[in-house]
Design an enzyme around this catalytic site. Structure first.
Site, PDB file in Angstrom:
ATOM      1  N   GLU A  46       0.795  -1.219   0.000  1.00 37.67           N
ATOM      2  CA  GLU A  46       0.000   0.000   0.000  1.00 37.67           C
ATOM      3  C   GLU A  46       0.833   1.278   0.000  1.00 37.67           C
ATOM      4  O   GLU A  46       0.404   2.298  -0.535  1.00 37.67           O
ATOM      5  CB  GLU A  46      -0.940   0.002   1.216  1.00 37.67           C
ATOM      6  CG  GLU A  46      -2.019  -1.060   1.182  1.00 37.67           C
ATOM      7  CD  GLU A  46      -3.000  -0.841   0.038  1.00 37.67           C
ATOM      8  OE1 GLU A  46      -3.321   0.323  -0.266  1.00 37.67           O
ATOM      9  OE2 GLU A  46      -3.437  -1.849  -0.566  1.00 37.67           O
TER      10      GLU A  46
ATOM     11  N   SER B  65     -51.979 -31.277  32.312  1.00 38.55           N
ATOM     12  CA  SER B  65     -51.637 -31.965  33.561  1.00 38.55           C
ATOM     13  C   SER B  65     -50.224 -31.686  34.051  1.00 38.55           C
ATOM     14  O   SER B  65     -49.873 -32.097  35.156  1.00 38.55           O
ATOM     15  CB  SER B  65     -51.831 -33.470  33.391  1.00 38.55           C
ATOM     16  OG  SER B  65     -53.203 -33.764  33.343  1.00 38.55           O
TER      17      SER B  65
END
Length: 787
Positions: free
Chosen positions: A91, A457
């Site tokens: 870069e 139940s």
């Protein structure tokens, strides 16, 4: 003539001077305008980029993230030198010598742009790129370029080169949602930046220029070429020698296997909602919280497999549904038309290419295979022609390949029915697993915590626990005979509660009433101990949902969440101590400062003796009653089924000494699950399948009885002290003072009829029925009893 010429020259110089002064004034004003609008570079002293909030499982492994930008900040010292060298060489090779602006690079870029007739190259240094990423827009204009140069020069005069490089490598975008080198290393190679090889460093160094174009996941060939360019630049800069360069360019790029579906998405989303509610969406997505959760990454996939297993079996029992009739096809089942390889065990949507006598020929993408009719036995159809035609879409599972490389398929279908599963540690309250549905991608609605469904139940243990706390014992005799209630509602009407098979069994012991889930006995019992007392018991165990204040509550008429019901059962396992369920152990900020911590806070809400007696009762449900499927695990298990009217909801909540697990099955828009799809048939197989895996390497552990309990031999039919004449004798636990005081005298002459009675009570499966809607019995005006 000379005078005229001298005058002309003076005039020319005058206007030239005016133009120069105006130009200087304009230039100064323009520069002042640019500088005046620039951000202050000293903001970098306190700058903190948006950080990722990370969720960690109980073993410390990360499993989920929330962020705007996925980023992990690390210091420059934690980055390998080869990575820094690769980035700089590619870069900005003069990074350590220029003052933030590379005049040679700018000149080269300007010449290239003139030749191209457009802004094709910027010639930006690393400092300029950092400036653009932090302060400016990516739009290519002369004004932005001048601002970029000014800011870069200011940054260079305030910060060292290493400080600039550290900011850059933590800020820049590397593709696939990864910002900074640490996030990029994990995204592409599933490792920390410090562990990267030179070749991997070169791959990352090539990405900032065009992250999408050079992605090794999307474009492997381009990525390889770009990596080799980076290695060439490193060789040209004498950072690697020729031999290293040749070896490295010959090496292929090996990325990590990409993780497919999210891990525990319902669990993660539940925590995300909590964080957003408490801290706000801004901090959640930008401040980088570290959330240490209770999730067990070993148990979670077991829960997922078990739930899918059970829901698919249930759905198949209801018959075949063509793909064309599905409301939605899960995206993961769809495949591209050019797919050339199928994964064994994976599900796909295929097309019927041919119907043959022994089955179907199926095409998935460019792959062909056979679906033998024996792999579709659940259809209960004699021939393929009855259900399929050419061109039909079908869901198939890949079983393998033949020697001729043809695939073998089994027929599948996506379940319409939904389910949820929760696992808790009853001693700590830690939620170890949570599934809020069968597919988070299809439905994000969390049925484990958001849904309120009638438990049937599965609510009964709260009635029996209330009775035990009121002085009842496991040997007390309860009456199972018909009973009618007349509603006090404006519509009036009668409520005739019945047992599952619409039979009545007369005198029944407390234990057998629970084991066989007798509805009428439970209603009578709650009437005797009091509705308010039963509600108080449920509240003390952690039930927070609204509860109806009438006798229908005994059969589970009030909607509960799976999480609160499972947690309440955990109190029985934890010897009467309640520990509220939690998904979080502790939370820190990005600098590891503690924000909150969840330590277990046990509260004794029930005596250890009552909790153990309830556990003993629920073990009996597994040994002799509706929870019989759990006996297959071959260890002490306590649990209870639940089924509502017309089998709309099916439940199984069960526990071992160290783990409480709840399962719910039903449709989002309530409708019957199918004929006899009870809690025992629809929910408990999922529970058993999960526990079979979860307990595979766990030593068998028994429930430990507390002190102050005594054991007495009794007759199981009469509940009295056993004599040598009793045909069957059991040892029962009692709180001292509640044990039977009289001996059984029913078997002194003959035991034949009592043996017969015991056989009548030994039905393999007696399930439960939800009463009429609760409002029809909101107040009891009249009670009629038939003996």
């Amino acid at each position: 003539m000379l005078k005229k010429m001298a005058k002309l020259i003076k005039t020319w110089w005058f206007w030239l001077l005016v133009v120069m002064v105006c130009g200087m004034l304009y230039g100064t004003g323009y520069v002042f305008y640019l500088v005046h609008g620039l951000p202050q570079v000293d903001l970098l002293d306190t700058y903190r980029p948006a950080l990722t909030t990370r969720l960690y499982a109980g073993n410390g492994e990360e499993f989920a993230q929330f962020s705007v930008e996925r980023r992990i900040l690390i210091p420059l010292s934690a980055m390998p030198k080869t990575l820094k060298d690769a980035v700089v060489a590619t870069e900005d090779p003069r990074f350590y010598t220029h003052p933030g602006i590379d005049l040679l690079g700018i000149s080269r870029a300007a010449l290239h742009n003139i030749m191209a007739g457009r802004f094709a190259e910027g010639g930006s240094t690393i400092t300029q790129q950092l400036t653009r990423a932090l302060f400016l827009t990516p739009r290519k204009t002369i004004t932005r370029k001048i601002r970029e140069i000014i800011l870069a020069w200011q940054i260079e005069h305030r910060y060292s080169k290493d400080e600039i490089l550290e900011l850059y490598l933590n800020q820049i975008y590397f593709g696939h949602g990864a910002y900074g080198v640490e996030a990029a290393a994990k995204a592409y190679f599933d490792k920390s930046a410090s562990e990267l090889t030179l070749g991997e460093c070169a791959v990352l160094a090539g990405l900032p220029r065009a992250p999408n174009r050079y992605s090794p996941l999307r474009y492997p060939l381009r990525a390889l070429q770009r990596r080799n360019h980076v290695l060439l630049r490193m060789h040209q800069e004498k950072l690697i020698n020729k031999q290293e360069y040749k070896e490295l360019i010959a090496d292929p790029i090996r990325t990590a296997e990409q993780k497919g579906e999210k891990i525990a998405p319902y669990f993660a989303e539940h925590i995300r909602q909590y964080l957003e509610q408490k801290y706000g969406s801004g901090p959640l997505y930008r401040d980088g919280f570290k959330v240490y959760t209770t999730l067990d990454l070993d148990l979670q996939p077991m829960a997922e497999r078990a739930l899918e297993y059970g829901l698919r079996k249930l759905d198949k029992r209801q018959g075949y549904r063509p793909v064309a009739s599905w409301k939605q096809i899960p995206p993961q089942l769809l495949s591209p038309p050019d797919l050339e390889v199928l994964q064994q065990g994976k599900l796909y949507i295929g097309t019927v290419e041919e119907i043959i006598s022994s089955g179907l020929r199926i095409r998935v993408g460019k792959c062909y295979g056979k679906l033998p009719w024996k792999q579709a036995k659940w259809l209960r159809s004699k021939s393929p022609e009855e259900l399929f035609k050419m061109g039909d879409e079908v869901e198939v599972k890949v079983l393998g390949q033949t020697k001729g490389q043809e695939y073998r398929f089994a027929l599948e279908q996506e379940p319409e029915v939904q389910g949820a599963l929760v696992t808790l540690d009853p001693h700590t309250g830690h939620v170890l697993t949570m599934l809020g549905g069968q597919d988070f991608g299809v439905s994000k609605y969390n049925r484990a915590v958001q849904a309120r469904r009638q438990p049937g139940s599965a609510f009964k243990p709260f009635v029996y626990a209330t009775a035990l706390s009121s002085g009842y014992s496991l040997a007390d005799i309860l009456i199972d005979t018909p009973i009618i209630f007349q509603s006090g509602s404006p519509k009036g009407g009668l409520w005739r509660p019945t047992n599952y098979h619409e039979k009545f069994y007369g005198p029944t012991t407390f234990r057998k009433a629970m084991e066989y889930s007798r509805n009428v006995v439970t209603i009578r019992l709650m009437e005797q101990v009091g509705i308010a007392n039963t509600v108080n018991t449920a509240r003390s165990l952690g039930i927070k949902s609204r509860l109806t204040k009438d006798l229908s509550l005994a059969l589970g008429s009030s909607g509960l969440s799976l999480l609160e019901l499972t947690s309440a059962y955990g109190v029985f396992a934890n010897q009467g101590e309640r520990v509220d369920p939690t998904f979080i152990r502790y939370i820190t900020d990005c600098d590891d400062r503690l924000l909150e911590e969840r330590l277990p806070k046990p509260r004794q809400v029930m005596s250890p003796q009552i909790a153990y007696l309830m556990t003993s009762l629920l073990c009996g449900v597994v040994e002799h009653g509706t929870g019989w499927r759990a006996k297959a695990l071959g260890r002490p298990i306590a649990g209870k089924t639940g089924t509502t009217n017309k089998c709309i909801d099916a439940w199984f909540i069960g526990f071992t000494p160290d783990m409480a697990v709840g399962v719910w099955v039903g449709y989002d828009n309530p409708r019957p699950l199918g004929r006899q799809e009870t809690g025992s048939k629809a929910a408990s197989p999922i529970w058993v399948e999960f526990m079979r895996q979860a307990l595979k390497n766990v030593p068998i552990k028994a429930f430990t009885p507390p002190e102050e309990l005594i054991r007495v031999s009794i007759d199981p039919d009469t509940g009295r002290l056993a004599t040598p004449n009793c045909p069957k004798i059991i040892v029962e636990d009692f709180i001292r003072g509640t044990e039977p005081q009289s001996f059984c005298h029913e078997h002194s002459l003959t035991a034949d009829r009592f043996l017969k009675a015991d056989q009548d009570l030994s039905e393999e499966e007696e399930e439960e029925v939800q009463p009429e809607p609760a409002h029809t019995v909101s107040t009891i005006a009249q009670r009629l009893e038939f003996d």
